[in-house]
Design a protein around this motif. Sequence first.
Motif, mmCIF file in Angstrom:
data_model
loop_
_atom_site.group_PDB
_atom_site.id
_atom_site.type_symbol
_atom_site.label_atom_id
_atom_site.label_comp_id
_atom_site.label_asym_id
_atom_site.label_seq_id
_atom_site.Cartn_x
_atom_site.Cartn_y
_atom_site.Cartn_z
ATOM 1 N N ALA A 1 25.304 1.600 57.039
ATOM 2 C CA ALA A 1 26.446 1.901 57.903
ATOM 3 C C ALA A 1 26.947 0.639 58.603
ATOM 4 O O ALA A 1 28.152 0.471 58.823
ATOM 5 C CB ALA A 1 26.066 2.951 58.936
ATOM 6 N N GLU A 2 26.026 -0.253 58.923
ATOM 7 C CA GLU A 2 26.402 -1.501 59.604
ATOM 8 C C GLU A 2 26.931 -2.550 58.633
ATOM 9 O O GLU A 2 27.937 -3.221 58.923
ATOM 10 C CB GLU A 2 25.189 -2.052 60.350
ATOM 11 N N LEU A 3 26.258 -2.709 57.494
ATOM 12 C CA LEU A 3 26.564 -3.815 56.586
ATOM 13 C C LEU A 3 27.603 -3.475 55.526
ATOM 14 O O LEU A 3 28.360 -4.347 55.102
ATOM 15 C CB LEU A 3 25.271 -4.268 55.886
ATOM 16 N N GLN A 4 27.603 -2.215 55.056
ATOM 17 C CA GLN A 4 28.508 -1.811 53.976
ATOM 18 C C GLN A 4 29.118 -0.440 54.295
ATOM 19 O O GLN A 4 28.808 0.558 53.644
ATOM 20 C CB GLN A 4 27.745 -1.749 52.649
ATOM 21 N N PRO A 5 29.986 -0.378 55.286
ATOM 22 C CA PRO A 5 30.550 0.915 55.675
ATOM 23 C C PRO A 5 31.321 1.614 54.560
ATOM 24 O O PRO A 5 31.364 2.849 54.517
ATOM 25 C CB PRO A 5 31.452 0.574 56.860
ATOM 26 N N ALA A 6 31.904 0.849 53.633
ATOM 27 C CA ALA A 6 32.607 1.487 52.513
ATOM 28 C C ALA A 6 31.623 2.219 51.604
ATOM 29 O O ALA A 6 31.924 3.300 51.088
ATOM 30 C CB ALA A 6 33.380 0.439 51.713
ATOM 31 N N LYS A 7 30.439 1.638 51.401
ATOM 32 C CA LYS A 7 29.412 2.312 50.599
ATOM 33 C C LYS A 7 28.966 3.589 51.289
ATOM 34 O O LYS A 7 28.825 4.638 50.640
ATOM 35 C CB LYS A 7 28.218 1.385 50.366
ATOM 36 N N LEU A 8 28.720 3.525 52.596
ATOM 37 C CA LEU A 8 28.320 4.732 53.319
ATOM 38 C C LEU A 8 29.381 5.814 53.202
ATOM 39 O O LEU A 8 29.064 6.986 52.955
ATOM 40 C CB LEU A 8 28.069 4.414 54.789
ATOM 41 N N ALA A 9 30.644 5.429 53.354
ATOM 42 C CA ALA A 9 31.724 6.410 53.255
ATOM 43 C C ALA A 9 31.770 7.038 51.871
ATOM 44 O O ALA A 9 32.001 8.243 51.727
ATOM 45 C CB ALA A 9 33.062 5.744 53.584
ATOM 46 N N ALA A 10 31.496 6.243 50.827
ATOM 47 C CA ALA A 10 31.522 6.774 49.472
ATOM 48 C C ALA A 10 30.351 7.717 49.219
ATOM 49 O O ALA A 10 30.520 8.808 48.659
ATOM 50 C CB ALA A 10 31.501 5.633 48.461
ATOM 51 N N LEU A 11 29.165 7.316 49.636
ATOM 52 C CA LEU A 11 28.016 8.163 49.336
ATOM 53 C C LEU A 11 28.029 9.456 50.146
ATOM 54 O O LEU A 11 27.443 10.463 49.745
ATOM 55 C CB LEU A 11 26.700 7.400 49.523
ATOM 56 N N GLU A 12 28.748 9.469 51.272
ATOM 57 C CA GLU A 12 28.868 10.698 52.059
ATOM 58 C C GLU A 12 30.184 11.437 51.797
ATOM 59 O O GLU A 12 30.412 12.506 52.360
ATOM 60 C CB GLU A 12 28.770 10.372 53.558
ATOM 61 N N GLY A 13 31.067 10.865 50.945
ATOM 62 C CA GLY A 13 32.370 11.486 50.716
ATOM 63 C C GLY A 13 33.189 11.554 51.984
ATOM 64 O O GLY A 13 33.904 12.536 52.229
ATOM 65 N N HIS A 14 33.114 10.482 52.795
ATOM 66 C CA HIS A 14 33.774 10.441 54.113
ATOM 67 C C HIS A 14 35.089 9.659 53.970
ATOM 68 O O HIS A 14 35.097 8.433 53.970
ATOM 69 C CB HIS A 14 32.839 9.771 55.120
ATOM 70 N N PHE A 15 36.186 10.369 53.840
ATOM 71 C CA PHE A 15 37.469 9.725 53.566
ATOM 72 C C PHE A 15 38.188 9.269 54.828
ATOM 73 O O PHE A 15 38.875 8.246 54.820
ATOM 74 C CB PHE A 15 38.373 10.681 52.781
ATOM 75 N N LYS A 16 38.079 10.010 55.929
ATOM 76 C CA LYS A 16 38.852 9.735 57.125
ATOM 77 C C LYS A 16 37.954 9.204 58.239
ATOM 78 O O LYS A 16 36.941 9.829 58.592
ATOM 79 C CB LYS A 16 39.554 11.006 57.624
ATOM 80 N N THR A 17 38.324 8.063 58.789
ATOM 81 C CA THR A 17 37.602 7.526 59.940
ATOM 82 C C THR A 17 37.673 8.519 61.094
ATOM 83 O O THR A 17 38.749 9.018 61.419
ATOM 84 C CB THR A 17 38.206 6.182 60.368
ATOM 85 N N SER A 18 36.526 8.811 61.694
ATOM 86 C CA SER A 18 36.523 9.835 62.741
ATOM 87 C C SER A 18 35.292 9.716 63.622
ATOM 88 O O SER A 18 34.271 9.131 63.228
ATOM 89 C CB SER A 18 36.554 11.240 62.123
ATOM 90 N N THR A 19 35.402 10.246 64.824
ATOM 91 C CA THR A 19 34.244 10.467 65.675
ATOM 92 C C THR A 19 33.692 11.860 65.379
ATOM 93 O O THR A 19 34.350 12.670 64.730
ATOM 94 C CB THR A 19 34.630 10.351 67.155
ATOM 95 N N TYR A 20 32.502 12.117 65.847
ATOM 96 C CA TYR A 20 31.834 13.395 65.539
ATOM 97 C C TYR A 20 31.923 13.693 64.035
ATOM 98 O O TYR A 20 32.211 14.808 63.616
ATOM 99 C CB TYR A 20 32.447 14.539 66.345
ATOM 100 N N ALA A 21 31.664 12.644 63.236
ATOM 101 C CA ALA A 21 31.810 12.770 61.776
ATOM 102 C C ALA A 21 30.767 13.741 61.225
ATOM 103 O O ALA A 21 29.582 13.658 61.566
ATOM 104 C CB ALA A 21 31.642 11.402 61.120
ATOM 105 N N PRO A 22 31.186 14.676 60.379
ATOM 106 C CA PRO A 22 30.239 15.659 59.841
ATOM 107 C C PRO A 22 29.440 15.094 58.670
ATOM 108 O O PRO A 22 29.914 14.231 57.929
ATOM 109 C CB PRO A 22 31.157 16.788 59.373
ATOM 110 N N LEU A 23 28.228 15.590 58.523
ATOM 111 C CA LEU A 23 27.418 15.325 57.335
ATOM 112 C C LEU A 23 27.687 16.443 56.336
ATOM 113 O O LEU A 23 27.608 17.625 56.689
ATOM 114 C CB LEU A 23 25.936 15.298 57.700
#
Length: 441
Positions: free
Chosen positions: A250-272
């Motif tokens: 999450a710190e070093l490769q946020p794009a990888k984290l977003a891809a592996l979690e299917g997280h498309f939109k930057t957000s707070t209270y982000a769901p798993l």
Amino acid sequence: MAVAYGQAMDDLTAARATMAFSLGFHIIFAAIGMTMPFLMSAAHYLHLKRGDKVSLELTKMWMRGVAILFAVGAVSGTVLSFELGLLWPGFMEHAGPIVGMPFSWEGTAFFIEAVAIGLFLYGWKRMSPWVHWATGLVVGISGFLSGIFVVAANSWMNAPAGFEWVNGEATGIDPVAAMFNRAWLHQSAHMQVAAVQAVGFAVGGVHAFLYLKGRAPELNLKAMKIAMVFGAAAALVQPLVGHFAGERVAELQPAKLAALEGHFKTSTYAPLTLGGIPDEDTETMHWGIEIPGMLSVLAHRDPAAEVIGLDQYPKEDWPPVLVVHVAFQVMVGLGMLMAVLGLLHFWFLKKGKFPRWFLGALAASTPLGMIAIEAGWVVTEVGRQPWIIYEVLRTQDAVTPVPGMVYHFLLFLILYLGLGGMTVWLFARQIRVTQRKVEAS
């Protein structure tokens, strides 16, 4: 047919497929080669302490397996080293002067491992029993260190360090900083624990199956117990190590984290999202189960923390989201299943009896750890795309200009399948011979 296949697969895809298949093959035997010497040493220790012949036969059976797998791992690992230069000259041009140190250390560890294997194989009745046992332990330690050094080189690709990039050239090179980059600790810990977990379950599952079949029950039950102590302990530690690795990603490769979690939109209270299928066109997840705020907690230990989504990156810099997300779900799901089986193993071990349904479950779980390792490396490697060196060099710019890579891929596919089949046959033969010897005694 080959011509038609070559037209369907361009050189970049063929080079990536060759590297993926070679790495996917080697990592299985590397994991076994790192972990089996410790199982062998545990059985040898029991023999020296108790003097029972079953532990001695188990030690010798696993010793032969270690020798076979060392040879296969050496061959497949050497091929990978050549492929880095043959398939990815652009990578070697950029990385060679910077990240050579972990490869040289890996070579040193490999040399020590080879010497220790020779001493253990031919040291029976020629060395003090405990010195002989120690040489077997050195095989495992040096193999483990070899794995750490290789992963350190790979972690540099995910978190490049130890240089400054000026006018297309690396300056101010610091090989120590390159090796001990910000990703080396979590990647090395995650991989080494995964190797112990996967091999423990694979060996334990095979011997649980043989025990259920009634073959050399004392030998196979002892082998299953030894292997599962390692595998179950690693399975219980792995969720903690995996959580640490997730925070670092999450710190070093946020794009990888977003891809592996299917997280498309930057957000707070982000769901798993558990399960689900990501849709890159609509930038949405389908059929997943969302746990509100949990991704923020796992990534930043705060439910209100902002988690960067793929919307912060141009689409040409996105990893293949579907592949990465599914691989991650497979890895985590299998890891949690093995953790449950690990808990049950320790419970039944304490009670002194393993029910047949549990032994059957262990037998069925034989390949799970290896599948999880393969899925984890898909997450690591595909999740870094389109970069071969993260945010420094794109994969497409590192591939060789030499044409005809599809034939290279087909050649190595055939060779590796043949090598794998031969290895399985040799290992199965050693098990059968040992079982017959124990049953006859």
